[in-house]
Design a protein around this motif. Structure first.
Motif, PDB file in Angstrom:
ATOM      1  N   PHE A   1      40.934  35.120  37.586  1.00 18.48           N
ATOM      2  CA  PHE A   1      41.163  36.445  38.167  1.00 18.48           C
ATOM      3  C   PHE A   1      42.045  37.276  37.233  1.00 18.48           C
ATOM      4  O   PHE A   1      41.863  38.487  37.101  1.00 18.48           O
ATOM      5  CB  PHE A   1      41.801  36.308  39.553  1.00 18.48           C
ATOM      6  CG  PHE A   1      41.964  37.622  40.279  1.00 18.48           C
ATOM      7  CD1 PHE A   1      40.989  38.599  40.231  1.00 18.48           C
ATOM      8  CD2 PHE A   1      43.109  37.872  41.026  1.00 18.48           C
ATOM      9  CE1 PHE A   1      41.141  39.805  40.904  1.00 18.48           C
ATOM     10  CE2 PHE A   1      43.266  39.070  41.705  1.00 18.48           C
ATOM     11  CZ  PHE A   1      42.285  40.038  41.639  1.00 18.48           C
TER      12      PHE A   1
ATOM     13  N   ARG B   1      38.571  50.329  39.715  1.00 13.87           N
ATOM     14  CA  ARG B   1      38.393  48.874  39.762  1.00 13.87           C
ATOM     15  C   ARG B   1      39.711  48.157  39.504  1.00 13.87           C
ATOM     16  O   ARG B   1      40.047  47.177  40.181  1.00 13.87           O
ATOM     17  CB  ARG B   1      37.350  48.449  38.735  1.00 13.87           C
ATOM     18  CG  ARG B   1      37.032  46.969  38.747  1.00 13.87           C
ATOM     19  CD  ARG B   1      35.884  46.652  37.811  1.00 13.87           C
ATOM     20  NE  ARG B   1      34.659  47.300  38.255  1.00 13.87           N
ATOM     21  CZ  ARG B   1      33.521  47.278  37.547  1.00 13.87           C
ATOM     22  NH1 ARG B   1      33.477  46.657  36.376  1.00 13.87           N
ATOM     23  NH2 ARG B   1      32.447  47.868  38.019  1.00 13.87           N
TER      24      ARG B   1
ATOM     25  N   GLY C   1      41.830  48.350  42.519  1.00  9.59           N
ATOM     26  CA  GLY C   1      41.362  47.411  43.535  1.00  9.59           C
ATOM     27  C   GLY C   1      41.842  45.994  43.282  1.00  9.59           C
ATOM     28  O   GLY C   1      42.219  45.282  44.228  1.00  9.59           O
ATOM     29  N   THR C   2      41.857  45.568  42.013  1.00  5.51           N
ATOM     30  CA  THR C   2      42.335  44.210  41.721  1.00  5.51           C
ATOM     31  C   THR C   2      43.835  44.092  41.987  1.00  5.51           C
ATOM     32  O   THR C   2      44.305  43.042  42.425  1.00  5.51           O
ATOM     33  CB  THR C   2      42.033  43.811  40.268  1.00  5.51           C
ATOM     34  OG1 THR C   2      42.740  44.653  39.357  1.00  5.51           O
ATOM     35  CG2 THR C   2      40.551  43.870  39.973  1.00  5.51           C
TER      36      THR C   2
ATOM     37  N   LYS D   1      45.569  45.777  44.277  1.00  9.15           N
ATOM     38  CA  LYS D   1      45.754  45.698  45.734  1.00  9.15           C
ATOM     39  C   LYS D   1      45.368  44.317  46.246  1.00  9.15           C
ATOM     40  O   LYS D   1      46.028  43.766  47.130  1.00  9.15           O
ATOM     41  CB  LYS D   1      44.931  46.780  46.416  1.00  9.15           C
ATOM     42  CG  LYS D   1      45.447  48.189  46.169  1.00  9.15           C
ATOM     43  CD  LYS D   1      44.527  49.239  46.782  1.00  9.15           C
ATOM     44  CE  LYS D   1      45.030  50.647  46.480  1.00  9.15           C
ATOM     45  NZ  LYS D   1      44.103  51.684  47.003  1.00  9.15           N
ATOM     46  N   ALA D   2      44.299  43.758  45.684  1.00  6.65           N
ATOM     47  CA  ALA D   2      43.889  42.408  46.083  1.00  6.65           C
ATOM     48  C   ALA D   2      44.959  41.388  45.723  1.00  6.65           C
ATOM     49  O   ALA D   2      45.254  40.467  46.496  1.00  6.65           O
ATOM     50  CB  ALA D   2      42.561  42.049  45.414  1.00  6.65           C
TER      51      ALA D   2
ATOM     52  N   GLU E   1      48.156  41.895  45.490  1.00 11.87           N
ATOM     53  CA  GLU E   1      49.282  41.999  46.416  1.00 11.87           C
ATOM     54  C   GLU E   1      48.973  41.260  47.720  1.00 11.87           C
ATOM     55  O   GLU E   1      49.843  40.564  48.266  1.00 11.87           O
ATOM     56  CB  GLU E   1      49.609  43.461  46.717  1.00 11.87           C
ATOM     57  CG  GLU E   1      50.773  43.586  47.698  1.00 11.87           C
ATOM     58  CD  GLU E   1      51.463  44.924  47.640  1.00 11.87           C
ATOM     59  OE1 GLU E   1      52.558  44.995  47.068  1.00 11.87           O
ATOM     60  OE2 GLU E   1      50.901  45.871  48.182  1.00 11.87           O
ATOM     61  N   ARG E   2      47.731  41.357  48.195  1.00  9.49           N
ATOM     62  CA  ARG E   2      47.366  40.623  49.418  1.00  9.49           C
ATOM     63  C   ARG E   2      47.453  39.116  49.181  1.00  9.49           C
ATOM     64  O   ARG E   2      47.913  38.365  50.050  1.00  9.49           O
ATOM     65  CB  ARG E   2      45.955  41.004  49.858  1.00  9.49           C
ATOM     66  CG  ARG E   2      45.829  42.432  50.379  1.00  9.49           C
ATOM     67  CD  ARG E   2      44.510  42.656  51.096  1.00  9.49           C
ATOM     68  NE  ARG E   2      43.358  42.447  50.238  1.00  9.49           N
ATOM     69  CZ  ARG E   2      42.798  43.396  49.489  1.00  9.49           C
ATOM     70  NH1 ARG E   2      43.308  44.622  49.467  1.00  9.49           N
ATOM     71  NH2 ARG E   2      41.733  43.130  48.759  1.00  9.49           N
ATOM     72  N   LEU E   3      47.026  38.658  48.004  1.00 13.56           N
ATOM     73  CA  LEU E   3      47.053  37.228  47.707  1.00 13.56           C
ATOM     74  C   LEU E   3      48.476  36.681  47.623  1.00 13.56           C
ATOM     75  O   LEU E   3      48.698  35.486  47.827  1.00 13.56           O
ATOM     76  CB  LEU E   3      46.326  36.959  46.388  1.00 13.56           C
ATOM     77  CG  LEU E   3      44.807  37.148  46.410  1.00 13.56           C
ATOM     78  CD1 LEU E   3      44.248  37.165  44.994  1.00 13.56           C
ATOM     79  CD2 LEU E   3      44.141  36.051  47.230  1.00 13.56           C
TER      80      LEU E   3
END
Length: 220
Positions: free
Chosen positions: A98, A133, A136-137, A139-140, A142-144
């Motif tokens: 990732f 894009r 978006g990665t 933000k993803a 931060e969620r992870l």
């Protein structure tokens, strides 16, 4: 002898940082991305003419993710990898890759904003799409990270040296304002002594001539 072929403030910093975390002795060979030194003979070490390249013993490795896997498996006592069969192994590998997905967006924006010889050739539409894009990665990511200090629930690992560098390059294109979790994560990484030692050996970045590169107006 371990020898790292390196460009300051590039993805090879990931390996420089990991070597410090592992406590290994190594030599750094510095290059300038603009002077042609990554072409010619250097391509015998890294076929694409890109850093990092790592000489260790009688072999040469390229690609920062592969180098991370090799070093953590070669020096397992440092605890920076996750062995096959362990609970966190899949997440460890996932985060290594990732990190490269995110870095690919940063690389495309570097090319559009910074490295095109003729800036007029930059595409506003490409910049807009890739910036979205990259956002978006982030933000993803931060969620992870919710509920944990590092990428793996059981603590710091080489996945953080892979991913962490992105958080120092991405803000040239996407502000981290509003991503408090990522800012706190980056601060934890900066506080690591090995990070400070690696930054001292890194060298001055020569890519960016401004603090932020906005998305240009379409049609401009």
């Amino acid at each position: 002898m371990i020898r790292l072929h390196h460009v300051a403030f590039s993805r090879s910093f990931r390996v420089l940082w990991l070597l410090e975390e592992l406590g290994l002795e190594y030599e750094v060979i510095h290059y300038d991305i603009r002077d042609g030194s990554l072409r010619g003979a250097f391509q015998e070490l890294s076929p694409a003419g890109r850093v990092p390249a790592l000489e260790t013993g009688d072999q040469v490795l390229f690609e920062s993710g592969a180098i991370h896997e090799y070093l953590t498996e070669t020096y397992p006592r440092a605890g920076l990898g996750r062995a096959a069969g362990t609970i966190q192994r899949a997440r460890f590998l996932e985060m290594l890759h990732f990190a490269e997905t995110m870095a690919g967006c940063i690389e495309q924006l570097n090319m559009q904003h910074v490295f095109l010889r003729d800036p007029a050739q930059a595409s506003a539409m490409v910049i807009k799409l890739v910036t979205a894009r990259l956002a978006g990665t982030l933000k993803a990511l931060e969620r992870l990270l919710e509920g944990q200090a590092f990428l793996l629930a059981d603590g710091f690992s080489a996945a953080d040296t892979m991913m962490g560098f992105n958080l120092f390059a991405a803000p040239y294109f996407v502000p981290l304002d509003g991503l408090a979790g990522l800012l706190a994560y980056r601060a934890r990484l900066e506080a690591r002594p090995a990070y400070g030692r690696a930054r001292a050996r890194d060298g001055a970045q020569k890519f960016y001539d401004r603090a932020f590169y906005p998305v240009p107006e379409l049609g401009a």
